[in-house]
Write an enzyme that holds these catalytic residues in place. Structure first.
Site, mmCIF file in Angstrom:
data_model
loop_
_atom_site.group_PDB
_atom_site.id
_atom_site.type_symbol
_atom_site.label_atom_id
_atom_site.label_comp_id
_atom_site.label_asym_id
_atom_site.label_seq_id
_atom_site.Cartn_x
_atom_site.Cartn_y
_atom_site.Cartn_z
ATOM 1 N N CYS A 1 0.826 -1.214 0.000
ATOM 2 C CA CYS A 1 0.000 0.000 0.000
ATOM 3 C C CYS A 1 0.864 1.269 0.000
ATOM 4 O O CYS A 1 1.518 1.568 0.989
ATOM 5 C CB CYS A 1 -0.912 -0.057 1.232
ATOM 6 S SG CYS A 1 -1.752 1.480 1.622
ATOM 7 N N CYS B 1 -0.019 3.867 2.647
ATOM 8 C CA CYS B 1 0.409 3.372 3.972
ATOM 9 C C CYS B 1 1.872 3.731 4.205
ATOM 10 O O CYS B 1 2.255 4.168 5.289
ATOM 11 C CB CYS B 1 0.240 1.852 4.076
ATOM 12 S SG CYS B 1 -1.460 1.279 3.921
#
Length: 108
Positions: A32, A35
């Site tokens: 991600c 993230c």
């Protein structure tokens, strides 16, 4: 120096719900991008609120039970717990100021 601890489905109850200190949990995954973008901000917050806030991370790929229990559909997803209850939920890579406001409302 505060360190961010990794939690798993098996340790979630003990580390988060039973914590005497408010907890910020970062639901994330290695693939991600957002993230990874928010990770340094989460680390800064762990240092700034050391002793007042416990900061933990959970890899959603390796621990599917807890994210589904809390309706985590998109990541990054940060949830603030206090006394075993969800107090705030923030989805996406948001500015640090928004996280600080949320934390202040729980830690204050």
């Amino acid at each position: 120096m505060a360190s961010i601890q990794a939690v798993e489905d098996a340790s979630f109850e003990r580390e988060v719900l039973q914590s005497p200190t408010p907890v910020l949990i970062d639901f994330w995954a290695p693939w991600c991008g957002p993230c990874r973008a928010i990770a340094p901000v989460v680390e800064e917050l762990a240092k700034e609120y050391a002793g007042k806030l416990k900061v933990v991370k959970m890899n959603v790929d390796e621990n599917p039970q807890t994210p589904s229990r809390y309706g985590v559909r998109g990541i990054p997803n940060l949830i603030l717990f206090k006394g075993g209850q969800v107090k705030e939920q923030i989805v996406g890579a948001v500015p640090k100021a928004q996280l600080v406001r949320a934390i202040t409302s729980v830690v204050a």
